[in-house]
Design a protein around this motif. Structure first.
Motif, PDB file in Angstrom:
ATOM      1  N   LEU A  19       0.809  -1.218   0.000  1.00 53.51           N
ATOM      2  CA  LEU A  19       0.000   0.000   0.000  1.00 53.51           C
ATOM      3  C   LEU A  19       0.843   1.269   0.000  1.00 53.51           C
ATOM      4  N   ASP A  20       2.098   1.160   0.419  1.00 55.87           N
ATOM      5  CA  ASP A  20       2.965   2.339   0.409  1.00 55.87           C
ATOM      6  C   ASP A  20       3.323   2.788  -1.007  1.00 55.87           C
ATOM      7  N   ASP A  21       3.003   1.983  -1.993  1.00 60.38           N
ATOM      8  CA  ASP A  21       3.316   2.347  -3.375  1.00 60.38           C
ATOM      9  C   ASP A  21       2.318   3.341  -3.963  1.00 60.38           C
ATOM     10  N   LEU A  22       1.238   3.641  -3.265  1.00 59.28           N
ATOM     11  CA  LEU A  22       0.297   4.642  -3.760  1.00 59.28           C
ATOM     12  C   LEU A  22       0.965   6.011  -3.733  1.00 59.28           C
ATOM     13  N   SER A  23       0.926   6.721  -4.843  1.00 60.33           N
ATOM     14  CA  SER A  23       1.591   8.015  -4.908  1.00 60.33           C
ATOM     15  C   SER A  23       0.811   9.069  -4.125  1.00 60.33           C
ATOM     16  N   PRO A  24       1.505  10.104  -3.601  1.00 57.49           N
ATOM     17  CA  PRO A  24       0.797  11.200  -2.932  1.00 57.49           C
ATOM     18  C   PRO A  24      -0.242  11.864  -3.830  1.00 57.49           C
TER      19      PRO A  24
END
Length: 284
Positions: A19-24
Motif C-alpha cells: 500500500l505504500d506504493d500509492l503516490s501522494p
C-alpha cells in the motif's frame, strides 16, 4: 455549460500489493473527487480506510461497464470529478475501463492519467530480460488447445513476451510454454511487491521442477515473461541442419516433429525448419 465547468475523469493507478506504493498525487485525487468508480467497491474500501478517507463509490466492472457510461458521463457534465480505479495496478491493463474511457473521450470528456503501479512493468524491470521491445499479451486462453495455438503463433516474435497468469493455471501454461518454446529463457514474477515476492528464472521445465519441489511457488498472481526468439540466421541451409532433418525423416519422424527437434538442437525458427523439412519430404 463551458468545457472548464465540466468534471474530469481521473484514471488512478493503485498498489498491486504494498500500500505504500500509492503516490501522494493519487491519494490526493482519491480524497477530492466526488465519486470513485471501482472494480470492486469492497476492495477499494480497504484502501480508502488505510488512507483515512471516505468517498462515495460506484461499482464498474466487466459486466456493467457499458451501462455506467451514460451515468458517469452525466456526472462529468454536471461538474463532478470522478476517479476510476481497478482492484490493483493501472486501470484498463487487463482490467475494466477501456469501454468507459473510449466512450467518454469520444464525447470530449477530459481524462487525466494518474500513473503508478503496474504489474507488467514491475516484473519487466527486475527480470533481466530485454526491455527495449516487448509484447504484452495479457492472459492466455484458459483451455490448452487454444493456448498452445496462441503460443505457437508467438514463438517467432523476437521481442520479450509478457503474460499474466493465475495460480490455478500456471502449471498447465508452463507445460504448454515448454512445448512451444523448448529451452527459451523464462522469468516468472510472483506476488510482486508483497511479502513473498519471488522471481523464478530458467526454462519452463526448470520452473515446473521448482514448483514440484515447493508447491508454494504456485500461489499468488504471476507475471510470466519469455525471452524473444533468437536472431534469424540461415540455419536451414547448413549441411548439418539438412542432414539432421533428412535422418529424422528417414526414421519415420513426422515433419512437424522433425522441425521441433531441429529447433531445439540447432536453434533458429521452427517455421523455417518446418518449411525445410517439408521440402525434403516432398523431394524424397
Amino acid at each position: 455549460m463551458s468545457e472548464s465547468s465540466k468534471g474530469t475523469l481521473y484514471v488512478v493507478a493503485t498498489p498491486i500489493g504494498n500500500l505504500d506504493d500509492l503516490s501522494p498525487r493519487a491519494a490526493k485525487v482519491l480524497g477530492e473527487v466526488a465519486l470513485i468508480a471501482a472494480e470492486d467497491t469492497r476492495h477499494t474500501s480497504r484502501l480508502l480506510r488505510h488512507l483515512g478517507l471516505e468517498r462515495p463509490m460506484l461499482s464498474l466492472h466487466e459486466h456493467n461497464e457499458e451501462r455506467r457510461v451514460d451515468q458517469l458521463g452525466a456526472r462529468l457534465d454536471a461538474g463532478d470529478d470522478v476517479a476510476l480505479v481497478s482492484d490493483a495496478g493501472t486501470p484498463l491493463i487487463c482490467d475494466p475501463g477501456f469501454v468507459l474511457v473510449r466512450a467518454l473521450r469520444e464525447r470530449g470528456a477530459r481524462i487525466v492519467p494518474i500513473p503508478g503501479p503496474c504489474a507488467l512493468v514491475a516484473g519487466l524491470c527486475a527480470a533481466g530480460l530485454p526491455t527495449d521491445r516487448f509484447l504484452f499479451v495479457g492472459f492466455l486462453p484458459a483451455r490448452s488447445g487454444p493456448r498452445r495455438a496462441r503460443l505457437d503463433a508467438l514463438c517467432e516474435r523476437d521481442e520479450t513476451l509478457v503474460f499474466y497468469e493465475s495460480p490455478h493455471r500456471i502449471r498447465d501454461t508452463l507445460v504448454d510454454i515448454a512445448a512451444s518454446f523448448f529451452d527459451r529463457r523464462v522469468v516468472l514474477a510472483r506476488e510482486l511487491t508483497k511479502t513473498f515476492e519471488t522471481f523464478l528464472d530458467g526454462t519452463a521445465s526448470d520452473l515446473l521442477a521448482r514448483m514440484e519441489e515447493d508447491p508454494d511457488q504456485t500461489r499468488g498472481e504471476f507475471v510470466l515473461m519469455v525471452a524473444g526468439a533468437p536472431p534469424r540466421e540461415d540455419e536451414t541451409t547448413t549441411v548439418d541442419g539438412v542432414a539432421l532433418l533428412s535422418a529424422l525423416l528417414d526414421e519415420g519422424v513426422g515433419v512437424k516433429q522433425a522441425a521441433s527437434v531441429a529447433t531445439k538442437l540447432l536453434g533458429g525458427r521452427k517455421k523455417s525448419w518446418y518449411a525445410q523439412a517439408l521440402s525434403l519430404k516432398d523431394d524424397g
